[in-house]
Motif scaffolding. Structure first.
Motif, mmCIF file in Angstrom:
data_model
loop_
_atom_site.group_PDB
_atom_site.id
_atom_site.type_symbol
_atom_site.label_atom_id
_atom_site.label_comp_id
_atom_site.label_asym_id
_atom_site.label_seq_id
_atom_site.Cartn_x
_atom_site.Cartn_y
_atom_site.Cartn_z
ATOM 1 N N SER A 51 0.859 -1.184 0.000
ATOM 2 C CA SER A 51 0.000 0.000 0.000
ATOM 3 C C SER A 51 0.895 1.234 0.000
ATOM 4 C CB SER A 51 -0.888 0.019 1.250
ATOM 5 O OG SER A 51 -0.119 0.374 2.383
ATOM 6 N N GLY A 52 0.322 2.361 -0.328
ATOM 7 C CA GLY A 52 1.067 3.612 -0.284
ATOM 8 C C GLY A 52 0.699 4.450 0.924
ATOM 9 N N PHE A 53 0.128 3.829 1.940
ATOM 10 C CA PHE A 53 -0.354 4.544 3.126
ATOM 11 C C PHE A 53 0.698 5.457 3.746
ATOM 12 C CE2 PHE A 53 -3.152 0.613 4.081
ATOM 13 C CZ PHE A 53 -4.129 1.053 3.205
ATOM 14 N N HIS A 54 1.937 5.015 3.770
ATOM 15 C CA HIS A 54 2.999 5.735 4.480
ATOM 16 C C HIS A 54 4.097 6.237 3.546
ATOM 17 C CE1 HIS A 54 1.319 4.507 8.331
ATOM 18 N NE2 HIS A 54 1.198 3.281 7.838
ATOM 19 N N ALA A 55 3.792 6.378 2.267
ATOM 20 C CA ALA A 55 4.818 6.770 1.286
ATOM 21 C C ALA A 55 5.555 8.028 1.737
ATOM 22 C CB ALA A 55 4.181 6.988 -0.077
ATOM 23 N N GLY A 56 6.889 7.958 1.707
ATOM 24 C CA GLY A 56 7.741 9.083 2.064
ATOM 25 C C GLY A 56 8.077 9.177 3.541
ATOM 26 N N GLU A 57 7.417 8.366 4.369
ATOM 27 C CA GLU A 57 7.669 8.418 5.813
ATOM 28 C C GLU A 57 8.873 7.550 6.189
ATOM 29 O OE1 GLU A 57 4.208 7.342 8.086
ATOM 30 O OE2 GLU A 57 2.891 8.655 6.915
ATOM 31 N N GLN A 58 9.451 7.874 7.357
ATOM 32 C CA GLN A 58 10.487 7.022 7.919
ATOM 33 C C GLN A 58 9.818 5.793 8.520
ATOM 34 O OE1 GLN A 58 12.664 9.311 10.825
ATOM 35 N NE2 GLN A 58 14.265 9.708 9.328
ATOM 36 N N ALA A 59 10.629 4.815 8.850
ATOM 37 C CA ALA A 59 10.116 3.620 9.520
ATOM 38 C C ALA A 59 9.510 4.009 10.867
ATOM 39 C CB ALA A 59 11.242 2.611 9.723
ATOM 40 N N ASP A 60 8.670 3.122 11.390
ATOM 41 C CA ASP A 60 8.054 3.313 12.693
ATOM 42 C C ASP A 60 9.143 3.554 13.747
ATOM 43 O OD1 ASP A 60 7.130 1.907 15.400
ATOM 44 O OD2 ASP A 60 5.316 2.507 14.308
ATOM 45 N N PRO A 61 8.902 4.473 14.703
ATOM 46 C CA PRO A 61 9.919 4.767 15.725
ATOM 47 C C PRO A 61 10.401 3.533 16.492
ATOM 48 C CG PRO A 61 8.161 6.386 15.831
ATOM 49 C CD PRO A 61 7.723 5.334 14.847
ATOM 50 N N ARG A 62 9.526 2.569 16.726
ATOM 51 C CA ARG A 62 9.941 1.348 17.432
ATOM 52 C C ARG A 62 10.915 0.539 16.584
ATOM 53 N NH1 ARG A 62 3.850 -0.276 18.317
ATOM 54 N NH2 ARG A 62 3.976 0.576 16.223
ATOM 55 N N THR A 63 10.679 0.497 15.290
ATOM 56 C CA THR A 63 11.593 -0.195 14.376
ATOM 57 C C THR A 63 12.952 0.493 14.389
ATOM 58 O OG1 THR A 63 9.769 -0.916 12.966
ATOM 59 C CG2 THR A 63 11.958 -0.855 11.958
ATOM 60 N N LEU A 64 12.935 1.817 14.273
ATOM 61 C CA LEU A 64 14.187 2.572 14.274
ATOM 62 C C LEU A 64 14.938 2.388 15.581
ATOM 63 C CD1 LEU A 64 12.968 5.845 12.538
ATOM 64 C CD2 LEU A 64 14.340 3.996 11.526
ATOM 65 N N ASP A 65 14.220 2.324 16.699
ATOM 66 C CA ASP A 65 14.844 2.116 18.006
ATOM 67 C C ASP A 65 15.571 0.771 18.069
ATOM 68 O OD1 ASP A 65 15.338 2.766 20.838
ATOM 69 O OD2 ASP A 65 13.929 1.102 21.206
ATOM 70 N N HIS A 119 20.948 -2.098 17.827
ATOM 71 C CA HIS A 119 21.780 -3.181 17.303
ATOM 72 C C HIS A 119 22.804 -2.704 16.274
ATOM 73 C CE1 HIS A 119 19.688 -6.400 19.398
ATOM 74 N NE2 HIS A 119 18.600 -5.691 19.203
ATOM 75 N N GLY A 120 22.872 -1.398 16.070
ATOM 76 C CA GLY A 120 23.867 -0.851 15.161
ATOM 77 C C GLY A 120 23.586 -1.087 13.687
ATOM 78 N N ALA A 121 22.343 -1.392 13.351
ATOM 79 C CA ALA A 121 21.969 -1.616 11.951
ATOM 80 C C ALA A 121 21.672 -0.275 11.284
ATOM 81 C CB ALA A 121 20.754 -2.530 11.863
ATOM 82 N N PRO A 122 21.911 -0.169 9.975
ATOM 83 C CA PRO A 122 21.672 1.099 9.288
ATOM 84 C C PRO A 122 20.183 1.448 9.216
ATOM 85 C CG PRO A 122 22.158 -0.628 7.709
ATOM 86 C CD PRO A 122 22.367 -1.219 9.076
ATOM 87 N N GLN A 123 19.915 2.742 9.114
ATOM 88 C CA GLN A 123 18.531 3.186 8.974
ATOM 89 C C GLN A 123 18.028 2.802 7.585
ATOM 90 O OE1 GLN A 123 17.764 7.113 10.327
ATOM 91 N NE2 GLN A 123 15.857 7.294 9.219
ATOM 92 N N PRO A 124 16.806 2.268 7.512
ATOM 93 C CA PRO A 124 16.276 1.850 6.215
ATOM 94 C C PRO A 124 15.873 3.044 5.349
ATOM 95 C CG PRO A 124 14.604 1.604 7.912
ATOM 96 C CD PRO A 124 15.879 2.021 8.605
ATOM 97 N N SER A 125 15.570 2.752 4.097
ATOM 98 C CA SER A 125 15.089 3.783 3.182
ATOM 99 C C SER A 125 13.713 4.278 3.639
ATOM 100 C CB SER A 125 14.999 3.204 1.770
ATOM 101 O OG SER A 125 14.138 2.079 1.753
ATOM 102 N N ARG A 126 13.246 5.355 3.052
ATOM 103 C CA ARG A 126 11.901 5.866 3.358
ATOM 104 C C ARG A 126 10.855 4.980 2.693
ATOM 105 N NH1 ARG A 126 11.086 10.560 5.963
ATOM 106 N NH2 ARG A 126 12.973 11.727 6.424
ATOM 107 N N SER A 127 9.680 4.965 3.296
ATOM 108 C CA SER A 127 8.601 4.118 2.809
ATOM 109 C C SER A 127 8.193 4.477 1.378
ATOM 110 C CB SER A 127 7.387 4.277 3.732
ATOM 111 O OG SER A 127 6.299 3.532 3.252
ATOM 112 N N ARG A 128 7.869 3.436 0.635
ATOM 113 C CA ARG A 128 7.347 3.620 -0.726
ATOM 114 C C ARG A 128 6.455 2.443 -1.057
ATOM 115 N NH1 ARG A 128 9.346 0.797 -5.018
ATOM 116 N NH2 ARG A 128 11.194 -0.480 -4.725
ATOM 117 N N ALA A 129 5.618 2.628 -2.061
ATOM 118 C CA ALA A 129 4.722 1.566 -2.499
ATOM 119 C C ALA A 129 5.411 0.688 -3.548
ATOM 120 C CB ALA A 129 3.439 2.158 -3.080
ATOM 121 N N LEU A 130 5.076 -0.587 -3.541
ATOM 122 C CA LEU A 130 5.507 -1.524 -4.571
ATOM 123 C C LEU A 130 4.932 -1.075 -5.911
ATOM 124 C CD1 LEU A 130 6.783 -4.372 -5.188
ATOM 125 C CD2 LEU A 130 4.490 -5.286 -4.793
#
Length: 142
Positions: A84-98, A103-114
């Protein structure tokens, strides 16, 4: 075959002129003989969930982290998208980012639709659950 065996449901679709089997969280790219193909140039992987703010960006970051840790960054291009495109352009959920930050993993790309183009761009497209798989199949070109 694979992590924990082969899940019971799968479907075959075309990506970049290769047959791929989309399994629930598992994927195998088949070569012309029906075997697992890990040869060739870089492998493009797209991870897909519903909104692209929790599961697929987490998976994207974990894969990127693993590739850096194992010197595989030149072999893989990893991205994520939502059905879905519900969150297109948004960052990942704050809990995911936390969790990723802890764990020192890189921040993911911004949300986009398939998109339909993704099926021609990526070698492997991995759906996070059965509902995502069904939505991916609806969008997949014949």
């Amino acid at each position: 075959m694979g992590l924990g065996g082969t899940p019971p449901e799968y479907t075959v679709r075309k990506t970049r002129d290769k047959s791929s089997i989309y399994l629930l969280g598992y994927i195998y790219r088949l070569d012309d003989r029906g075997g697992l193909d890990m040869s060739g140039s870089e492998i493009r992987v797209l991870l897909v969930c519903l909104g692209n703010i929790c599961r697929s960006p987490m998976a994207e970051s974990v894969m990127r982290f693993h590739h850096v840790e194992n010197a595989l960054t030149d072999r893989f291009i990893v991205d994520s998208a939502g059905t879905s495109g519900f969150h297109a352009g948004e960052q990942a959920d704050p809990r995911t980012l936390d969790v990723l930050q802890r764990h020192g993993a890189p921040q993911p790309s911004r949300s986009r639709a398939l998109t339909v183009e993704d099926f021609n761009t990526y070698d492997w497209i991995i759906g996070m659950d059965r509902a995502n798989l069904r939505n991916m199949e609806k969008l997949c070109p014949p």
